[in-house]
Design a protein around this motif. Sequence first.
Motif, PDB file in Angstrom:
ATOM      1  N   ASN A   1       2.025  50.159  16.644  1.00  0.00           N
ATOM      2  CA  ASN A   1       1.565  51.427  17.221  1.00  0.00           C
ATOM      3  C   ASN A   1       1.866  51.471  18.711  1.00  0.00           C
ATOM      4  OD1 ASN A   1       0.610  52.501  14.894  1.00  0.00           O
ATOM      5  ND2 ASN A   1      -1.526  52.013  15.243  1.00  0.00           N
TER       6      ASN A   1
ATOM      7  N   ASN B   1       5.632  51.967  19.063  1.00  0.00           N
ATOM      8  CA  ASN B   1       6.062  53.305  18.637  1.00  0.00           C
ATOM      9  C   ASN B   1       5.620  54.396  19.600  1.00  0.00           C
ATOM     10  OD1 ASN B   1       7.406  52.492  16.311  1.00  0.00           O
ATOM     11  ND2 ASN B   1       5.522  52.413  15.127  1.00  0.00           N
TER      12      ASN B   1
ATOM     13  N   ASN C   1      15.061  50.866  17.254  1.00  0.00           N
ATOM     14  CA  ASN C   1      14.246  51.923  17.859  1.00  0.00           C
ATOM     15  C   ASN C   1      14.122  51.784  19.373  1.00  0.00           C
ATOM     16  OD1 ASN C   1      13.765  52.955  15.291  1.00  0.00           O
ATOM     17  ND2 ASN C   1      11.989  51.641  14.985  1.00  0.00           N
TER      18      ASN C   1
ATOM     19  N   PRO D   1      14.506  47.929   9.814  1.00  0.00           N
ATOM     20  CA  PRO D   1      13.586  48.793  10.580  1.00  0.00           C
ATOM     21  C   PRO D   1      12.454  49.336   9.705  1.00  0.00           C
ATOM     22  CG  PRO D   1      15.851  49.317  11.140  1.00  0.00           C
ATOM     23  CD  PRO D   1      15.918  48.334  10.010  1.00  0.00           C
ATOM     24  N   ALA D   2      12.714  49.506   8.415  1.00  0.00           N
ATOM     25  CA  ALA D   2      11.671  50.028   7.519  1.00  0.00           C
ATOM     26  C   ALA D   2      10.866  48.894   6.895  1.00  0.00           C
ATOM     27  CB  ALA D   2      12.309  50.872   6.421  1.00  0.00           C
TER      28      ALA D   2
ATOM     29  N   ALA E   1       7.989  47.590   7.360  1.00  0.00           N
ATOM     30  CA  ALA E   1       6.563  47.790   7.047  1.00  0.00           C
ATOM     31  C   ALA E   1       6.408  48.487   5.693  1.00  0.00           C
ATOM     32  CB  ALA E   1       5.896  48.610   8.135  1.00  0.00           C
ATOM     33  N   GLU E   2       7.259  49.456   5.447  1.00  0.00           N
ATOM     34  CA  GLU E   2       7.221  50.187   4.187  1.00  0.00           C
ATOM     35  C   GLU E   2       7.602  49.267   3.022  1.00  0.00           C
ATOM     36  OE1 GLU E   2       9.174  53.895   4.792  1.00  0.00           O
ATOM     37  OE2 GLU E   2       9.162  54.339   2.648  1.00  0.00           O
TER      38      GLU E   2
ATOM     39  N   LEU F   1       4.646  46.786   2.457  1.00  0.00           N
ATOM     40  CA  LEU F   1       3.466  47.371   1.810  1.00  0.00           C
ATOM     41  C   LEU F   1       3.713  47.618   0.326  1.00  0.00           C
ATOM     42  CD1 LEU F   1       2.293  49.781   4.616  1.00  0.00           C
ATOM     43  CD2 LEU F   1       1.065  47.804   3.757  1.00  0.00           C
TER      44      LEU F   1
ATOM     45  N   LYS G   1       1.477  45.847  -2.635  1.00  0.00           N
ATOM     46  CA  LYS G   1       0.822  46.604  -3.706  1.00  0.00           C
ATOM     47  C   LYS G   1       1.233  46.081  -5.076  1.00  0.00           C
ATOM     48  CE  LYS G   1       0.799  51.227  -5.772  1.00  0.00           C
ATOM     49  NZ  LYS G   1      -0.591  51.164  -6.242  1.00  0.00           N
ATOM     50  N   ARG G   2       2.533  45.930  -5.281  1.00  0.00           N
ATOM     51  CA  ARG G   2       3.005  45.517  -6.615  1.00  0.00           C
ATOM     52  C   ARG G   2       2.515  44.108  -6.961  1.00  0.00           C
ATOM     53  NH1 ARG G   2       3.347  50.327  -8.442  1.00  0.00           N
ATOM     54  NH2 ARG G   2       4.881  51.617  -7.365  1.00  0.00           N
TER      55      ARG G   2
ATOM     56  N   GLU H   1      13.804  53.703  -3.137  1.00  0.00           N
ATOM     57  CA  GLU H   1      13.392  54.969  -2.515  1.00  0.00           C
ATOM     58  C   GLU H   1      13.409  54.839  -0.984  1.00  0.00           C
ATOM     59  OE1 GLU H   1       9.921  56.744  -4.429  1.00  0.00           O
ATOM     60  OE2 GLU H   1       9.340  57.535  -2.481  1.00  0.00           O
TER      61      GLU H   1
ATOM     62  N   ASP I   1      15.801  56.841   1.601  1.00  0.00           N
ATOM     63  CA  ASP I   1      15.293  57.606   2.748  1.00  0.00           C
ATOM     64  C   ASP I   1      15.945  57.157   4.050  1.00  0.00           C
ATOM     65  OD1 ASP I   1      13.651  59.072   1.186  1.00  0.00           O
ATOM     66  OD2 ASP I   1      11.785  58.055   1.716  1.00  0.00           O
ATOM     67  N   GLU I   2      16.265  55.878   4.103  1.00  0.00           N
ATOM     68  CA  GLU I   2      16.879  55.320   5.305  1.00  0.00           C
ATOM     69  C   GLU I   2      18.369  55.647   5.396  1.00  0.00           C
ATOM     70  OE1 GLU I   2      15.469  52.850   7.800  1.00  0.00           O
ATOM     71  OE2 GLU I   2      13.913  54.229   7.147  1.00  0.00           O
TER      72      GLU I   2
ATOM     73  N   ARG J   1      10.299  56.894  14.518  1.00  0.00           N
ATOM     74  CA  ARG J   1      11.740  57.048  14.784  1.00  0.00           C
ATOM     75  C   ARG J   1      11.981  58.372  15.492  1.00  0.00           C
ATOM     76  NH1 ARG J   1      14.171  54.607  10.226  1.00  0.00           N
ATOM     77  NH2 ARG J   1      12.855  52.838   9.666  1.00  0.00           N
TER      78      ARG J   1
ATOM     79  N   ARG K   1      15.543  59.776  15.457  1.00  0.00           N
ATOM     80  CA  ARG K   1      16.262  60.083  14.210  1.00  0.00           C
ATOM     81  C   ARG K   1      16.269  61.587  13.960  1.00  0.00           C
ATOM     82  NH1 ARG K   1      15.100  57.792   8.143  1.00  0.00           N
ATOM     83  NH2 ARG K   1      13.885  59.694   7.976  1.00  0.00           N
TER      84      ARG K   1
ATOM     85  N   GLU L   1       1.065  53.106   8.624  1.00  0.00           N
ATOM     86  CA  GLU L   1       1.623  51.776   8.367  1.00  0.00           C
ATOM     87  C   GLU L   1       3.073  51.901   7.902  1.00  0.00           C
ATOM     88  OE1 GLU L   1      -0.984  49.311   5.969  1.00  0.00           O
ATOM     89  OE2 GLU L   1      -2.729  50.052   7.046  1.00  0.00           O
ATOM     90  N   LYS L   2       3.292  52.880   7.002  1.00  0.00           N
ATOM     91  CA  LYS L   2       4.677  53.113   6.587  1.00  0.00           C
ATOM     92  C   LYS L   2       5.373  54.127   7.500  1.00  0.00           C
ATOM     93  CE  LYS L   2       3.855  52.280   1.668  1.00  0.00           C
ATOM     94  NZ  LYS L   2       3.916  52.880   0.307  1.00  0.00           N
ATOM     95  N   TRP L   3       4.590  54.864   8.257  1.00  0.00           N
ATOM     96  CA  TRP L   3       5.120  55.860   9.193  1.00  0.00           C
ATOM     97  C   TRP L   3       5.944  56.945   8.515  1.00  0.00           C
ATOM     98  CZ3 TRP L   3       3.069  56.183  13.822  1.00  0.00           C
ATOM     99  CH2 TRP L   3       2.414  55.057  14.319  1.00  0.00           C
TER     100      TRP L   3
END
Lengths: 438, 315
Positions: free
Chosen positions: A71, A74, A96, A393-394, A396-397, A400, A404-405, A430, A434-435, B64, B67, B280-282
């Motif tokens: 945070n 960012n 970033n 860069p993604a 964290a996604e 997570l 979860k899985r 997915e 998105d990236e 981002r 972006r 968290e996933k932003w």
Amino acid sequence: MKARYLAATAAVALGAGMAGTARAEDLTLCWAAWDPANALVELSKEFEAQSGHTMSFEFVPWPNFADRMLNELNSGGKLCDLLIGDSQWIGGGAENGHYVKLNDFFDAEGISMDDFAPATVYAYSTWPKGTPNYYALPAMGDANGWFYRKDWFTDPEIMAAYKEATGEDLREPQSQLELMQIAKFFQGREIGGNTVYGVSIFTERGSEGITMGATGALYTWGFKYENTPGSYDMEGAVNSPEAVEALEFYKELYECCTPPGYTNSYMGESLDAFKSGQVAMAMNWFAFFPGLYQDPDIGGDKIDFFVNPPQNMAGSTLGGQGISVVSYSDKQEAALDYIKWFAQPEVQAKWWELGGYSAHNSVLNDPGFESSQPFAGDFLVAMQDVQDFWQEPAYAELLLAMQKRLHDYVVADQGTAQEALDKLIEDWTETFEDEGKL
Amino acid sequence: MTDSPLTRAAEATPPHLARRIKGLSDRAIAWIFVAPTIFLLLAINIFPLIWTIRLSFTNFRANRPNREVEWVGLRNYERILTDSDIWLNMQATAHFLFWTLFFQVLIGFTLAWLINKKFRGNDLWTTIIVLPMMLSPAVVGNFWTFLYQPQIGLFNYAIEFLTGTPASSFEMLGSVTLAPWAIVIVDTWMWTPFVMLICLAGLRSIPDYIYEAAEIDRASKWRQFWTITVPMVLPFLMLAVLFRGIENFKMFDLVVQLTGGGPGSITELASINLKREAFEKWRTGYSSAYAIILFVTVFGLASIYVKALNKVKER
């Protein structure tokens, strides 16, 4: 006499100040709140004395570390001048624009990445992976390892009982399956009037715990993130039969051999379980091993350490971090002074001495290194076979989704291992779509 | 000229300001007074809402900023509404909402009815009962994790004492079947006093003469309860349900502290999932759409409920 003393002190102070930048700054270094951070505070006192800069520290407990620091980055925050960020953040930090690229600085100051262990340079410093683009200096080498109650393992009665139960000698596990066999033996056993349990493993849901724990098994069965590195081709790699088997193993280990209530446990809970004498073996990061060894109750002769046991192959989950200069800092020059100071071999030697894990070759290749601590040799072995999570860069996604899985399957007993890994591929696909990478 | 506050205010007004105000209608002056509040409302509530709606049609990510942002139409909404995991989160939210409201109303009303009886130590008991709602949810969540601990938790030992089930044989927070009930129990423990207080206010607002008239008409206690007490407390009770319903729909802190949404995703309420998506996933665009869906749901349900509440009041 007093005047002469003051003059000498002033001269020393002036000299020390000139060694650094012209203006003394108050630098803030951000990291996780854990044992090595305390060692770094101690180490940094030398930097303060030499440079004239002062150091402040912002240490955040691990479960909130990523949230808090990402945070901060960012939002372009100026809280941290230096950040010892997790290895997986390097992609986002670089792409970033959060981290300062250090190549020119390294060239100008004669800091060579060849002086650091290749695995740590690859994992903590480079982006894109493996290219000579450096955004951090390896600061803290780390991997997930194991420790056990040596006093129990060498107790003649327990050894005989184990031999009788399994037909084998009780020893440090040489494979993941042997680890489970030993854990099953200890589970529910009465030792010293207390009921003890087999192992303490990572099952935490909120941040990264269960992923860091389960990948310790997955890597040793041969789990891969992609069929071809850089292709994002995950089908057949992430959900390979070996990966499914490894995940089933981790679930069985959780079900058979952990203490009651350890459904959301990570570093702290693992340490608590071991220190309170509940478990025979526990997993945790090497960073905690110096503190464990010195623990008056369970340290010293009562404890020993081992590398994550292999199964189909050797493999350990990478921990550790590099130190970066935050691009939003107004004190970048002074922050670079710190990195220059930190990269020195003698500082790195003291870093190891104080309890930090240096990644500098001069420390790791020192003939006395292996015998310097009972876990030093294991650390060297572990670092040869470490694997890290996605550093995209993604990340964290991606993390997570895996949290979860894995938690759905291992702890909540939902579905099968095959389904968990299949769904994980869907989630990751997915994300990469998105990236724009798929 | 009389020395009234109005006169004093007029005299205190600087001449240049008085000249400007002179000729303004009462309505215009009223607007001048209201304008700062309206401006704040627009800036803090309405603008972010409109901005969120706009973001919900994009693939924007707050982490981002550089972006390129693409307009994705209804794709975010479609993904959310067709995602089976999100429907599981909604089910978990509905379970939590229904059972917490059920138990809080039942126990809260019962406690209020008992406290309303005049007895010695009445005030002390009221204070003791109200204590849990004075605590921070983070603190409550934290100490209930200890109470639920299978090896040392008092809750487990109490169950063992009452039922004979060994304390370490069940895990309130780690079991898929028990965890949803564990969070219901804690929320009920914490917030039942709130419902009780509102019900108590309702009970104390019923004039004694109504009961006296009923006594004269030889109405039984049971009949008095159903024809006087319940109808007259109902608007208060419905108000308590409205407050607790809205609060529990967006429940976050207590559950995060207790289970973190686990085991697996069994107690991952919609608000916890939303926070993960947003911070968290932003996935800012996606989570904006998610927030709008939740907002519309709460707003719609609350509107229907408020209409029903007004009807009850009119009776």
